[in-house]
Design an enzyme around this catalytic site. Structure first.
Site, PDB file in Angstrom:
ATOM      1  NE  ARG A 285       2.743  -7.913  10.712  1.00  0.00           N
ATOM      2  CZ  ARG A 285       2.154  -7.183   9.776  1.00  0.00           C
ATOM      3  NH1 ARG A 285       1.093  -7.604   9.150  1.00  0.00           N
ATOM      4  NH2 ARG A 285       2.642  -6.014   9.445  1.00  0.00           N
TER       5      ARG A 285
ATOM      6  CE  LYS B 149       2.751   0.287   5.354  1.00  0.00           C
ATOM      7  NZ  LYS B 149       2.335  -0.063   3.983  1.00  0.00           N
TER       8      LYS B 149
ATOM      9  CD  GLU C 202      -2.800   0.849   2.562  1.00  0.00           C
ATOM     10  OE1 GLU C 202      -3.483   1.836   2.844  1.00  0.00           O
ATOM     11  OE2 GLU C 202      -2.733  -0.167   3.280  1.00  0.00           O
TER      12      GLU C 202
HETATM   13  P1  ATP Z   1       2.342  -2.264   8.192  1.00  0.00           P
HETATM   14  O1  ATP Z   1       1.244  -2.909   8.984  1.00  0.00           O
HETATM   15  O2  ATP Z   1       3.684  -2.511   8.734  1.00  0.00           O
HETATM   16  O3  ATP Z   1       2.100  -0.848   7.941  1.00  0.00           O
HETATM   17  P2  ATP Z   1       1.171  -3.376   5.918  1.00  0.00           P
HETATM   18  O4  ATP Z   1       0.854  -4.810   6.060  1.00  0.00           O
HETATM   19  O5  ATP Z   1       0.086  -2.405   6.050  1.00  0.00           O
HETATM   20  O6  ATP Z   1       2.375  -3.024   6.837  1.00  0.00           O
HETATM   21  P3  ATP Z   1       1.401  -3.359   3.106  1.00  0.00           P
HETATM   22  O7  ATP Z   1       1.938  -2.275   2.275  1.00  0.00           O
HETATM   23  O8  ATP Z   1      -0.051  -3.589   3.092  1.00  0.00           O
HETATM   24  O9  ATP Z   1       1.902  -3.097   4.579  1.00  0.00           O
HETATM   25  O10 ATP Z   1       2.182  -4.707   2.859  1.00  0.00           O
HETATM   26  C1  ATP Z   1       2.600  -5.192   1.622  1.00  0.00           C
HETATM   27  C2  ATP Z   1       2.895  -6.643   1.754  1.00  0.00           C
HETATM   28  O11 ATP Z   1       3.918  -6.869   2.711  1.00  0.00           O
HETATM   29  C3  ATP Z   1       1.686  -7.434   2.232  1.00  0.00           C
HETATM   30  O12 ATP Z   1       1.591  -8.613   1.491  1.00  0.00           O
HETATM   31  C4  ATP Z   1       1.990  -7.703   3.674  1.00  0.00           C
HETATM   32  O13 ATP Z   1       1.383  -8.872   4.106  1.00  0.00           O
HETATM   33  C5  ATP Z   1       3.500  -7.803   3.665  1.00  0.00           C
HETATM   34  N1  ATP Z   1       4.037  -7.471   4.975  1.00  0.00           N
HETATM   35  C6  ATP Z   1       3.866  -6.332   5.666  1.00  0.00           C
HETATM   36  N2  ATP Z   1       4.446  -6.402   6.867  1.00  0.00           N
HETATM   37  C7  ATP Z   1       5.037  -7.619   6.943  1.00  0.00           C
HETATM   38  C8  ATP Z   1       5.796  -8.310   7.936  1.00  0.00           C
HETATM   39  N3  ATP Z   1       6.069  -7.745   9.102  1.00  0.00           N
HETATM   40  N4  ATP Z   1       6.218  -9.563   7.659  1.00  0.00           N
HETATM   41  C9  ATP Z   1       5.959 -10.131   6.486  1.00  0.00           C
HETATM   42  N5  ATP Z   1       5.236  -9.553   5.514  1.00  0.00           N
HETATM   43  C10 ATP Z   1       4.776  -8.310   5.727  1.00  0.00           C
HETATM   44 MG    MG Z   2      -1.708  -2.572   4.850  1.00  0.00          MG
END
Ligand code: ATP
Ligand code: MG
Length: 585
Positions: free
Chosen positions: A285, A295, A59
């Site tokens: 994760r 984030k 995102e």
């Molecule tokens: P955050 O919660 O840290 O802001 P997010 O999941 O909202 O992260 P996205 O941009 O939606 O961030 O994530 C892009 C991809 O990265 C998704 O497939 C998500 O599942 C994966 N991802 C994000 N954080 C992790 C993590 N800590 N470990 C493994 N994969 C992750």
């Molecule tokens: Mg997200």
């Protein structure tokens, strides 16, 4: 359907290339993680024509962090292993939080990690029109309806895990009416919150996600990609699986918190009657101790000035880690070591640091730098003279060769390497004691000179000219070897030492939840402004990494000015943290 035929073409060409050869029909899945085992089963069964197509779906609402590295390495790595491809898809369905600036930084960060998506770059927002048509299809089918409950009412009607929900009063409105209303939503006739499109599934389903979930909501907001063309935006669950389907993704990998969304993911593709739909798989994760990764939390720290920005070397962001001197190779090794699992856990940051040390040990040239200088005068060394001594660049890599380091009558050594009244186990310099100066001579301390405040200002020492290069003809061996720089030849610089950003393993633990920042480590950054560096460091380029002997690995900061080098400590040489932890237990 253009995408589908394109998909078939690709599937055929892959088969022609032998990806789905009979040899693959009975794969050995032993020792493989559950995702690889699944892929091999699918390939053995000829599913998707043997194709493996994954996507990384960030995102664009912030910079990538080490958790994303895990997802990147998993998705791109799988495609590499199974001769498939990976798409980069920006999941830009929320117009309120997204910014174009993040799109560029995300692309750069993925490239830096070492992967490329070729021409497979997509935006969920490119599919808004298609998603709209598909939504109309579902309304016609009688499995979606426009609802006018407020957000709060929807929550209330949905019930709880223990209680079934109640149907919305609009649940059974005629199809024609929902079609008309959905059209009105799109035309902007409703204000934010006045109408939603919901899937008509089961308001009493045990899985809360299945209780008539939202597909669209009204948001009168400009979108970075579609501008003001839309005032209704698809929800994640509606956009994600369908975007996967449009692109021909086969294995859609996401993190465990989406486990309950899988049923809905499948429900949508089934209702749309898609052939060979993509499937979702969830993995744990990556969590690290002593830091936070969300984030939103990172942004909070940046906004509060706790850290200097997304690239602050203390942050677990790719930008921060890069500035600190972490290498893409080490990061890839690290996330591969952590592996793919179904159980959430917190990985010790020591494991990440271990991977960094392993990598840098082989590639980082050794240099000498005195971070906290104490002056040494060698009284029996001729005044005004100097000489050049050979120093080994990397004991792990003979091809790195040697360099010359100037030596003279006045040197600097590390203040902490001298004690006037040393305790029993202190083997470094002390009055009357002899130590070895690395690549140079043996040195004995004769006299301690103090300033008016009673602080040690200088040491007066003698050296043994017979020990040039660091060995004595009589075979005597001092217990300590110190690093040093020649005072007249050294260059001055700034050194930044980093420590864990938080004092506790899990700053987001329930007991700190209200205020994770109360657990910040006040000493996470220590700036040493008077470091003295061996002259060869003047030739180093920003971003390059070396080892300061006995002090750790250091990366020259990208913002370094030519005459004022700044070094960030990447990692210490030994795992002092692990040792401390062990002692505590
Ligand atoms: P955050 O919660 O840290 O802001 P997010 O999941 O909202 O992260 P996205 O941009 O939606 O961030 O994530 C892009 C991809 O990265 C998704 O497939 C998500 O599942 C994966 N991802 C994000 N954080 C992790 C993590 N800590 N470990 C493994 N994969 C992750
Ligand atoms: Mg997200």
């Amino acid at each position: 359907m253009a995408a589908a035929s394109e998909r078939n073409v690709r599937a055929e060409s892959k088969q022609a290339a032998g990806v789905n050869s009979p040899a693959d029909a009975t794969p050995d899945t032993s020792g493989k993680d559950f995702i690889r085992a699944r892929i091999e089963r699918d390939r053995a069964a000829g599913r998707y024509g043997g194709r493996v197509e994954t996507r990384f779906p960030p995102e664009p609402n912030g910079y990538l962090h080490v958790g994303h590295v895990k997802a990147i390495v998993l998705n791109f790595g799988l495609a590499d292993e199974y001769r498939g491809v990976t798409h980069l898809r920006f999941d830009d369905t929320n117009p309120l939080t997204e910014e174009t600036g993040y799109v560029e930084s995300i692309k750069q960060d993925i490239h830096w990690i070492g992967y490329d998506w070729g021409d497979r770059i997509h935006f969920a927002s490119d599919y808004f029109e298609r998603l709209y048509d598909w939504a109309v299809f579902l309304i016609r089918k009688g499995v979606a309806y426009v609802c006018h409950l407020t957000e709060e009412q929807i929550r209330e009607y949905r019930g709880t895990v223990k209680q079934p929900g109640r149907p919305s009063p609009w649940r059974d409105r005629p199809v024609e009416e929902s079609l008309r209303e959905f059209e009105r939503m799109r035309r902007g006739e409703y204000a934010d919150g006045e109408a939603t499109l919901r899937a008509k599934i089961d308001i009493a389903a045990p899985n809360m996600k299945m209780r008539d979930p939202l597909m669209y909501r009204v948001r009168h907001a400009s979108h970075h990609n579609t501008g003001d063309r839309w005032c209704i935006y698809p929800m994640y669950d509606w956009a994600h699986g369908q975007s996967d389907a449009i692109e021909g993704i086969t294995h859609s990998l996401c993190t465990l918190e989406f486990e309950n969304n899988r049923e809905l993911y499948d429900w949508f593709t089934e209702q749309l009657e898609l052939v060979d739909p993509p499937k979702q798989y969830e993995f744990a994760r990556l969590n690290l101790n002593y830091t936070v990764m969300s984030k939103r939390k990172l942004l909070e720290m940046i906004r509060n000035g706790i850290v200097s920005g997304w690239d602050d070397p203390r942050l677990p962001t790719i930008r921060g880690m890069r500035r600190r001197g972490y290498t893409p190779e080490a990061l890839r090794t690290f996330v591969e070591r952590v592996g793919v699992s179904k159980a959430n856990s917190i990985v010790d940051v020591g494991m990440l640091e271990w991977a960094i040390r392993e990598d840098l040990n082989y590639r980082a040239p050794r240099r000498m730098a005195v971070l906290d200088p104490l002056k040494v005068t060698i009284t029996n060394y001729p005044e005004g003279e100097s000489e050049l001594l050979d120093a080994v660049n990397n004991p792990e890599d003979e091809s790195a060769g040697t360099r010359e380091v100037p030596f003279s009558r006045e040197l600097f050594i590390e203040r902490a390497d001298f004690m006037e009244d040393p305790p029993r186990k202190f083997y470094r310099l002390a009055p009357g004691r002899e130590v070895r100066l690395r690549y140079a001579y043996f040195l004995t301390c004769d006299e301690v000179v103090k300033n008016e405040a009673g602080e040690i200002a200088e040491l007066r020492c003698t050296y043994d000219p017979a020990t040039r290069g660091g060995d004595a003809p009589d075979g005597r061996k001092p217990k300590a070897t110190l690093h040093w720089v020649s005072a007249a030849h050294a260059i001055s610089g700034e050194v930044r030492l980093y420590d864990r950003l938080f004092q506790v393993e899990n700053p987001l633990a329930a007991r700190y939840r209200d205020d994770f920042m109360q657990t910040l480590n006040p000493d996470s950054l220590q700036v040493l402004r008077d470091a003295r560096l061996e002259p060869s460091l003047a030739e180093m380029e920003p971003g390059e990494i070396c080892q300061f002997e006995r002090k750790g690995y250091f990366c020259m900061d990208p913002d370094t000015e030519p005459d004022a080098p700044v070094f960030n400590r990447t990692v210490t040489l030994r795992d002092t943290w692990a040792r401390i932890q062990k002692k505590r237990k």
